[in-house]
Design a protein around this motif. Structure first.
Motif, PDB file in Angstrom:
ATOM      1  N   THR A 195     -11.611  21.336  -3.391  1.00  0.00           N
ATOM      2  CA  THR A 195     -11.054  20.053  -3.796  1.00  0.00           C
ATOM      3  C   THR A 195     -11.539  18.990  -2.821  1.00  0.00           C
ATOM      4  OG1 THR A 195      -9.093  21.135  -4.663  1.00  0.00           O
ATOM      5  CG2 THR A 195      -8.943  18.769  -4.266  1.00  0.00           C
ATOM      6  N   ALA A 196     -12.159  17.953  -3.344  1.00  0.00           N
ATOM      7  CA  ALA A 196     -12.688  16.881  -2.509  1.00  0.00           C
ATOM      8  C   ALA A 196     -11.556  16.001  -1.993  1.00  0.00           C
ATOM      9  CB  ALA A 196     -13.670  16.034  -3.312  1.00  0.00           C
ATOM     10  N   LYS A 197     -11.820  15.358  -0.856  1.00  0.00           N
ATOM     11  CA  LYS A 197     -10.857  14.402  -0.323  1.00  0.00           C
ATOM     12  C   LYS A 197     -10.797  13.187  -1.249  1.00  0.00           C
ATOM     13  CE  LYS A 197     -12.492  13.388   3.621  1.00  0.00           C
ATOM     14  NZ  LYS A 197     -12.828  13.051   4.994  1.00  0.00           N
ATOM     15  N   LYS A 198      -9.742  12.406  -1.132  1.00  0.00           N
ATOM     16  CA  LYS A 198      -9.612  11.233  -2.002  1.00  0.00           C
ATOM     17  C   LYS A 198     -10.632  10.163  -1.669  1.00  0.00           C
ATOM     18  CE  LYS A 198      -4.816  11.448  -3.408  1.00  0.00           C
ATOM     19  NZ  LYS A 198      -3.554  10.714  -3.500  1.00  0.00           N
ATOM     20  N   LYS A 199     -10.910   9.980  -0.381  1.00  0.00           N
ATOM     21  CA  LYS A 199     -11.788   8.898   0.028  1.00  0.00           C
ATOM     22  C   LYS A 199     -12.759   9.393   1.095  1.00  0.00           C
ATOM     23  CE  LYS A 199     -11.556   4.146   1.642  1.00  0.00           C
ATOM     24  NZ  LYS A 199     -10.705   3.081   2.137  1.00  0.00           N
ATOM     25  N   CYS A 200     -13.973   8.922   1.030  1.00  0.00           N
ATOM     26  CA  CYS A 200     -14.990   9.298   2.000  1.00  0.00           C
ATOM     27  C   CYS A 200     -14.749   8.545   3.303  1.00  0.00           C
ATOM     28  CB  CYS A 200     -16.372   8.956   1.443  1.00  0.00           C
ATOM     29  SG  CYS A 200     -17.691   9.271   2.605  1.00  0.00           S
ATOM     30  N   CYS A 201     -14.847   9.263   4.432  1.00  0.00           N
ATOM     31  CA  CYS A 201     -14.614   8.626   5.731  1.00  0.00           C
ATOM     32  C   CYS A 201     -15.888   8.017   6.302  1.00  0.00           C
ATOM     33  CB  CYS A 201     -14.027   9.640   6.710  1.00  0.00           C
ATOM     34  SG  CYS A 201     -15.029  11.113   6.903  1.00  0.00           S
ATOM     35  N   LYS A 202     -17.051   8.330   5.724  1.00  0.00           N
ATOM     36  CA  LYS A 202     -18.358   7.779   6.096  1.00  0.00           C
ATOM     37  C   LYS A 202     -18.753   8.097   7.533  1.00  0.00           C
ATOM     38  CE  LYS A 202     -17.906   4.109   2.758  1.00  0.00           C
ATOM     39  NZ  LYS A 202     -17.741   2.688   2.534  1.00  0.00           N
ATOM     40  N   ASP A 203     -18.288   9.230   8.075  1.00  0.00           N
ATOM     41  CA  ASP A 203     -18.709   9.671   9.397  1.00  0.00           C
ATOM     42  C   ASP A 203     -20.123  10.229   9.311  1.00  0.00           C
ATOM     43  OD1 ASP A 203     -16.388   8.984  10.645  1.00  0.00           O
ATOM     44  OD2 ASP A 203     -15.529  10.987  10.607  1.00  0.00           O
ATOM     45  N   LYS A 204     -20.741  10.400  10.465  1.00  0.00           N
ATOM     46  CA  LYS A 204     -22.061  11.029  10.545  1.00  0.00           C
ATOM     47  C   LYS A 204     -21.934  12.268  11.392  1.00  0.00           C
ATOM     48  CE  LYS A 204     -24.482   7.842   8.446  1.00  0.00           C
ATOM     49  NZ  LYS A 204     -25.303   7.977   7.328  1.00  0.00           N
TER      50      LYS A 204
END
Length: 58
Positions: free
Chosen positions: A5-14
């Motif tokens: 299950t994917a998270k609701k929102k992408c955190c855009k970390d690298k």
């Protein structure tokens, strides 16, 4: 085949985390996952490390 299950929102970390929706979408486009619903994906067995790293790195 494991279901993720994917998270609701992408955190855009690298690099992006393994449950990021962007990473799972990239794996689906590469043929290593099937999208079941808006947030659920079924992985195609064992995803190679290099493929997962490439999906997380971009």
């Amino acid at each position: 085949m494991p279901t993720v299950t994917a998270k609701k929102k992408c955190c855009k970390d690298k690099p992006r985390c393994k449950k990021c929706p962007v990473v799972l979408d990239r794996l689906a486009k590469a043929g290593y996952a099937d999208r079941l619903s808006r947030r659920e994906y079924r992985l195609a067995g064992k995803v190679p490390g290099k493929v997962r790293a490439a999906a997380r790195a971009r």
